[in-house]
Scaffold this motif. Structure first.
Motif, short mmCIF file in Angstrom:
data_model
loop_
_atom_site.label_atom_id
_atom_site.label_comp_id
_atom_site.label_asym_id
_atom_site.label_seq_id
_atom_site.Cartn_x
_atom_site.Cartn_y
_atom_site.Cartn_z
N MET A 78 -9.01 4.22 3.43
CA MET A 78 -9.19 5.65 3.60
C MET A 78 -7.96 6.29 4.21
SD MET A 78 -13.18 5.75 4.77
CE MET A 78 -13.23 7.51 5.02
N LEU A 79 -7.31 5.59 5.14
CA LEU A 79 -6.07 6.09 5.73
C LEU A 79 -4.93 6.13 4.72
CD1 LEU A 79 -6.30 4.35 9.20
CD2 LEU A 79 -6.32 6.82 8.78
N MET A 80 -5.08 5.36 3.64
CA MET A 80 -4.07 5.39 2.57
C MET A 80 -4.47 6.35 1.46
SD MET A 80 -2.59 1.49 2.35
CE MET A 80 -4.08 0.53 2.56
N MET A 133 -0.96 -4.68 -1.10
CA MET A 133 -0.49 -4.17 -2.39
C MET A 133 -0.56 -2.64 -2.43
SD MET A 133 0.63 -6.58 -4.25
CE MET A 133 1.24 -7.37 -2.77
N LYS A 134 -1.63 -2.07 -1.91
CA LYS A 134 -1.77 -0.62 -1.88
C LYS A 134 -0.70 -0.01 -0.96
CE LYS A 134 -3.95 3.33 -2.48
NZ LYS A 134 -3.96 4.02 -3.75
N PHE A 135 -0.45 -0.64 0.17
CA PHE A 135 0.55 -0.13 1.11
C PHE A 135 1.94 -0.18 0.48
CE2 PHE A 135 3.48 -0.41 4.70
CZ PHE A 135 3.04 0.63 5.49
N VAL A 136 2.28 -1.27 -0.18
CA VAL A 136 3.59 -1.39 -0.84
C VAL A 136 3.71 -0.35 -1.94
CG1 VAL A 136 4.98 -2.90 -2.33
CG2 VAL A 136 3.94 -3.82 -0.25
N GLU A 137 2.65 -0.14 -2.70
CA GLU A 137 2.66 0.87 -3.76
C GLU A 137 2.97 2.25 -3.19
OE1 GLU A 137 -0.75 3.17 -6.27
OE2 GLU A 137 -0.94 0.99 -6.16
#
Length: 146
Positions: A78-80, A133-137
């Motif tokens: 949610m923070l992303m 993976m979401k953070f890197v994206e």
């Protein structure tokens, strides 16, 4: 002696009586408050404490290691900017806080190594992979795509 009797409690055998409102048992209002007074004190106290029911009549989900990891992972998503419901409004992106949760889960992975069941380890590993993976994206693209 009558003053002492009024201060005490009265036991009434209601086993043979019909309930006054059988169709309005779930209604809230004066009838519901009257029904609460007719319950034994222990049942009313446990209901007030939330011991017998969760929120909105649902049983509470027991806190386990897997549900804890899932809760932290959902917060990080949610923070992303991930929405849990397509009808939900867009959420503000806060990558530093999301990274902090990812770091906490990574710390848990290190500190619990060898002490988790295979299911718990799988939940933790899969969650960390998805979050990383979401953070890197998000960080490699320079902006937060939706």
């Amino acid at each position: 002696m009558s003053a002492e009797e009024e201060r005490g409690f009265v036991i009434r055998d209601r086993r043979g009586e019909k309930p006054a409102e059988s169709s309005g048992a779930a209604s809230e209002g004066p009838a519901a408050s009257g029904r609460a007074r007719a319950e034994p004190p222990t049942a009313a106290a446990s209901r007030a404490a939330g011991a017998s029911e969760g929120h909105a009549g649902h049983a509470p989900v027991p806190v386990t290691f897997s549900t804890f990891v899932f809760s932290l992972g959902t917060s990080a998503l949610m923070l992303m900017g991930e929405r849990l419901d397509p009808g939900q409004q867009e959420l503000p992106v806060n990558l530093p806080q999301a990274k902090e949760i990812i770091d906490i889960l990574s710390l848990l992975e290190t500190k619990t190594k060898g002490n988790l069941t295979s299911d718990e380890q799988s939940v933790l590993t899969d969650m960390l992979y998805a979050l990383r993976m979401k953070f890197v994206e998000l960080t490699s693209s320079g902006s937060a795509p939706r």
